[in-house]
Design an enzyme around this catalytic site. Structure first.
Site, short mmCIF file in Angstrom:
data_model
loop_
_atom_site.label_atom_id
_atom_site.label_comp_id
_atom_site.label_asym_id
_atom_site.label_seq_id
_atom_site.Cartn_x
_atom_site.Cartn_y
_atom_site.Cartn_z
N HIS A 116 -14.48 8.31 -3.26
CA HIS A 116 -13.99 6.77 -3.18
C HIS A 116 -13.92 6.06 -1.99
CE1 HIS A 116 -10.30 8.96 -3.96
NE2 HIS A 116 -10.18 8.36 -5.03
N ASN A 160 -10.50 4.11 -0.58
CA ASN A 160 -9.39 3.76 -1.14
C ASN A 160 -8.72 5.47 -0.71
OD1 ASN A 160 -11.61 2.61 -3.72
ND2 ASN A 160 -9.66 2.51 -3.15
N ALA A 161 -7.60 5.82 -0.59
CA ALA A 161 -7.20 6.70 -0.64
C ALA A 161 -7.49 7.59 0.89
CB ALA A 161 -6.48 8.50 -1.21
N HIS A 172 -10.68 -1.75 -6.41
CA HIS A 172 -10.32 -1.05 -5.84
C HIS A 172 -10.56 -1.21 -4.02
CE1 HIS A 172 -9.28 1.76 -9.00
NE2 HIS A 172 -8.55 1.74 -8.50
N ALA A 205 -2.87 9.06 -6.62
CA ALA A 205 -2.18 8.64 -7.41
C ALA A 205 -1.53 10.29 -8.24
CB ALA A 205 -2.99 8.30 -8.47
N GLY A 224 -14.32 -4.40 -8.30
CA GLY A 224 -13.90 -5.63 -7.90
C GLY A 224 -12.22 -5.54 -7.30
N GLU A 242 -10.68 16.84 -7.94
CA GLU A 242 -10.39 16.71 -7.31
C GLU A 242 -9.30 16.76 -6.37
OE1 GLU A 242 -9.97 12.44 -8.75
OE2 GLU A 242 -9.88 11.58 -6.41
N ASP A 286 -14.08 5.58 -11.27
CA ASP A 286 -12.61 6.94 -10.87
C ASP A 286 -12.15 6.41 -12.41
OD1 ASP A 286 -10.77 8.35 -9.98
OD2 ASP A 286 -10.22 7.17 -8.45
N HIS A 305 -9.30 11.72 -0.21
CA HIS A 305 -7.92 12.17 -0.22
C HIS A 305 -7.04 12.45 1.00
CE1 HIS A 305 -6.65 10.72 -4.08
NE2 HIS A 305 -7.44 10.96 -4.24
ZN LIG Z 1 -10.52 9.78 -8.81
#
Ligand SMILES: [Zn+2]
Length: 385
Positions: free
Chosen positions: A217, A220-221, A252, A141, A250, A130, A275, A196
């Site tokens: 994901h 997210n990001a 994220h 993060a 539920g 990642e 994750d 990301h």
């Molecule tokens: Zn990750």
């Protein structure tokens, strides 16, 4: 592998062709027969009457759990996770990790690669890197100093350090040099995943054309949807060429957005991931991630500034959430939690319950809680009492 055959009697099995009551015989780590009233002298018998049986869950985006983190050079930590994960129905996973710089990443991959293919618990299928070639604007993060623009040759050195076991690479297609990186990732046999990222629709599509086939994901990001620039999310939803990870804790992603995404992705393109952090499934309520203090709040772990750093809801919870949020049947849920992830990890012998496949089986009770988990034909975990 010399092991005692295992006969699962009388469960309701979720098979590629439908759900039916039958017996399942596991020999030599594989499923060898699925039919009515199997007799097998010498086999251990598991009474599965009243239970639901499906292919074991496969998590392609997980950073640890049960107190064990993959941000380590200690292969014993990954092995400890592998022994712990079957209690959540997980039978295989990708080791999602990244080092603080290039040499740390290489050392980590070299140190952890012997654990790939390990038998006994959930099977480590390889690595999910990642980063580090992700956009600092969407760092999530990850500390900024860990991230950089694609460097020619660096990915190859990672893949070499991993002996070719990197299966998935999360990258931002809008970064300079990203298109060459995508080619290199594909060339090496790994899946190029967009994540990301601050990409526009156009930049995302250029990435797909260069070979991106998966999205890390979704939501997210990454740049959110704007009415005049749909960004990576709209590009991913509209293009059937990519599969998309959804964190279904539920927290994220709002369940209403999960439903919206599912309308586009369907069961074919949805890949459920946790994750999970090392604190998932433990009673520890604080810890560190990439050197920063984190606290658990509900299903997610957050940093002091409120940034979500990862999920702590385990895979079996994600499986139950998928059924509840997306209103799908068991077959579709297993497809999203086992079949599709197996494709991403290129584990062609896993992800479906049928003769010839690895005997990786999750046994669920009426509440879809994990009753037992079989890894390669052996009971790896069984609920007590
Ligand atoms: Zn990750």
């Amino acid at each position: 592998m010399q092991t005692t055959p295992l006969l699962l009697k009388g469960g309701s099995a979720v098979l590629p062709g439908g759900i039916r009551n039958c017996d399942i015989l596991c020999e030599g780590g594989r499923v060898t027969r699925i039919s009515d009233a199997i007799e097998a002298a010498g086999a251990g018998v598991f009474d599965a009457a009243g239970k639901t049986l499906g292919p074991g869950f496969i998590d392609v985006h997980v950073h640890g759990g049960g107190g064990h983190s993959f941000f380590t050079r200690d292969a014993a930590r990954v092995a400890a996770y592998a022994d712990w994960a079957p209690r959540n129905g997980v039978t295989a996973f990708l080791i999602s990790t990244l080092g603080s710089d290039a040499s740390a990443t290489r050392e980590m991959l070299e140190a952890l690669r012997p654990v790939v293919g390990r038998e006994g618990g959930a099977e480590p299928l390889g690595f999910h890197l990642e980063g580090p070639f992700i956009n600092p604007l969407r760092q999530g993060a990850f500390p900024r100093e860990m991230l950089r623009n694609p460097v020619p040759g660096e990915f190859e050195s990672f893949q070499e350090a991993a002996s070719g076991h990197i299966r998935q690479v999360t990258l931002a297609p809008e970064l300079p040099g990203a298109l060459d990186l995508i080619h290199a990732v594909r060339e090496s046999g790994a899946v190029a995943a967009m994540g990301h990222t601050d990409a526009t629709v156009l930049e995302a599509r250029r990435g797909f054309e260069a070979g991106i086939r998966h999205v890390t994901h979704l939501f997210n990001a990454m740049r959110p949807i704007h009415q005049r620039e749909g960004g990576p999310i709209v590009a991913a939803l509209l293009d059937d060429i990519v599969t998309c990870e959804l964190i279904c804790d539920g927290a994220h992603v709002d369940p209403e957005l999960l439903r919206l995404a599912y309308r586009f992705l369907g069961p074919e393109r949805t890949v459920v991931v946790t994750d999970n952090l090392h604190i998932a499934g433990t009673s520890t309520f604080s810890g560190t991630f990439a050197g920063e203090a984190i606290e658990v709040s509900g299903a997610k772990a957050v940093r002091g500034d409120g940034t979500i750093v990862g999920s702590v809801a385990t895979m079996d919870q994600h499986f139950r959430n998928v059924i509840q949020y997306l209103e799908v049947d068991l077959r579709k849920a297993f497809r999203m939690c086992a079949g599709n992830p197996a494709r991403i990890a290129e584990a062609s012998r896993k992800g479906r319950l049928e003769p010839g496949m690895d005997a990786d089986i999750v046994v669920l009770d009426e509440g879809l809680r994990v009753e037992a988990t079989i890894c390669r034909g052996q009971v790896a975990w069984r609920r007590e009492g």
